[in-house]
Design an enzyme around this catalytic site. Sequence first.
Site, PDB file in Angstrom:
ATOM      1  N   ASP A  44       2.247  -7.717  -4.028  1.00  0.00           N
ATOM      2  CA  ASP A  44       1.676  -6.489  -4.585  1.00  0.00           C
ATOM      3  C   ASP A  44       2.645  -5.810  -5.540  1.00  0.00           C
ATOM      4  O   ASP A  44       3.811  -5.569  -5.205  1.00  0.00           O
ATOM      5  CB  ASP A  44       1.307  -5.502  -3.461  1.00  0.00           C
ATOM      6  CG  ASP A  44       0.108  -5.974  -2.648  1.00  0.00           C
ATOM      7  OD1 ASP A  44      -0.823  -6.538  -3.241  1.00  0.00           O
ATOM      8  OD2 ASP A  44       0.116  -5.765  -1.412  1.00  0.00           O
ATOM      9  N   GLU A  56       7.571   6.956   2.640  1.00  0.00           N
ATOM     10  CA  GLU A  56       8.081   5.723   2.035  1.00  0.00           C
ATOM     11  C   GLU A  56       8.876   6.002   0.759  1.00  0.00           C
ATOM     12  O   GLU A  56       9.924   5.393   0.520  1.00  0.00           O
ATOM     13  CB  GLU A  56       6.926   4.775   1.710  1.00  0.00           C
ATOM     14  CG  GLU A  56       7.377   3.501   1.010  1.00  0.00           C
ATOM     15  CD  GLU A  56       6.233   2.703   0.417  1.00  0.00           C
ATOM     16  OE1 GLU A  56       6.501   1.802  -0.421  1.00  0.00           O
ATOM     17  OE2 GLU A  56       5.067   2.964   0.768  1.00  0.00           O
ATOM     18  N   ASP A  75       9.288  -5.632  -6.635  1.00  0.00           N
ATOM     19  CA  ASP A  75       9.178  -4.313  -7.265  1.00  0.00           C
ATOM     20  C   ASP A  75       9.736  -3.202  -6.396  1.00  0.00           C
ATOM     21  O   ASP A  75      10.130  -2.151  -6.909  1.00  0.00           O
ATOM     22  CB  ASP A  75       7.713  -4.007  -7.603  1.00  0.00           C
ATOM     23  CG  ASP A  75       6.908  -3.635  -6.365  1.00  0.00           C
ATOM     24  OD1 ASP A  75       6.586  -2.453  -6.175  1.00  0.00           O
ATOM     25  OD2 ASP A  75       6.620  -4.538  -5.561  1.00  0.00           O
ATOM     26  N   ASP A 112       7.755 -11.194  -4.128  1.00  0.00           N
ATOM     27  CA  ASP A 112       6.832 -10.235  -3.534  1.00  0.00           C
ATOM     28  C   ASP A 112       5.470 -10.421  -4.191  1.00  0.00           C
ATOM     29  O   ASP A 112       5.357 -11.054  -5.252  1.00  0.00           O
ATOM     30  CB  ASP A 112       7.372  -8.822  -3.771  1.00  0.00           C
ATOM     31  CG  ASP A 112       6.416  -7.739  -3.326  1.00  0.00           C
ATOM     32  OD1 ASP A 112       5.956  -7.792  -2.172  1.00  0.00           O
ATOM     33  OD2 ASP A 112       6.099  -6.851  -4.146  1.00  0.00           O
ATOM     34  N   SER A 144       5.515 -11.141   1.501  1.00  0.00           N
ATOM     35  CA  SER A 144       4.797  -9.891   1.276  1.00  0.00           C
ATOM     36  C   SER A 144       4.622  -9.089   2.557  1.00  0.00           C
ATOM     37  O   SER A 144       4.405  -9.649   3.632  1.00  0.00           O
ATOM     38  CB  SER A 144       3.418 -10.188   0.670  1.00  0.00           C
ATOM     39  OG  SER A 144       2.631  -9.027   0.600  1.00  0.00           O
ATOM     40  N   ALA A 145       4.662  -7.772   2.406  1.00  0.00           N
ATOM     41  CA  ALA A 145       4.320  -6.871   3.504  1.00  0.00           C
ATOM     42  C   ALA A 145       2.817  -6.631   3.553  1.00  0.00           C
ATOM     43  O   ALA A 145       2.349  -5.795   4.326  1.00  0.00           O
ATOM     44  CB  ALA A 145       5.056  -5.543   3.340  1.00  0.00           C
TER      45      ALA A 145
END
Length: 294
Positions: free
Chosen positions: A53, A93, A233, A51, A161-162
């Site tokens: 961020d 979230e 994370d 990932d 990554s999103a």
Amino acid sequence: MAHKTPSARAASLLAKLVSNSRLHMQSPSTVESKLMSFLQGGGKNLGVVADFDRTLTSASSCSAHGVMERVAGASEEYTRTTQANTAKFYPIEIDPKLTIEEKLPYMREWYSSNHAAMVGAGISSSSIDAAVLSAPVVMRPGAGALLSLLQSSAVPLLIFSAGLADVIERILSSLLSLPPSPTTRVVSNRMSFSPSGEVTSFSEPLIHMFNKSQAAVPAPEQLRSPNQILLGDGYGDRTMCDGAKVPPEAVLKIGFLNDHVEEKLEQYKGAFDVVCVGDGGMEFVIDIVREVIE
């Protein structure tokens, strides 16, 4: 350590992990077994899925989407929309009372709304370049060294990554001076630009924090290494190696639990093989990779 058996080397690596006060493991024996498989396979069979961020970057860093909020010349409506979306959707979230399935439609709405706002904001490719250079992006300690080691050793790296691929690639080249490499790929939400350089659309499928699996990665870009290290994370990052056309034989899942440690540690220990708490550095990951590629 080259003269030692893979079993002895795995035991030594495990001892270093156990001695690190930031690291937690639910099953050290499982970690040791995976390390031994990695050591037996060597560097030619190793790959990494990471990932971006709050994983490759510090927990305090500006995110890829945060960089876009700093773009000069973007409309005020864009800023109002993204800030309102964060206020509305971020509590959803992180709500522990909701299942991932219940959160999914809200996450799709959040990302789709932000992307639509970017398209209508008059954002140019050159303004993104400037925003990357001025944004407070902070890499996690050791992340730059890890990425350099992977590239120089030709270990396949998939940054999954999103966030925004265009921003991430600019960060890698501008802040870390990492040149483009055939062994490093970024799979994320990617922008399309008009001939005049303005954002016009986004790639499909939409990638958000709860649909990150290899099923969302085009088959030619999927990682095919038998032994894989997963770095993430978010709780949703635990599935980043799942769903590949050629499934890996072994995955060492490393989770970075940046905050709410007491509340989330047991959940993370159940999802990841190794959990690093408190925004810790990447040095222990570098130790593992170096030992495997030797």
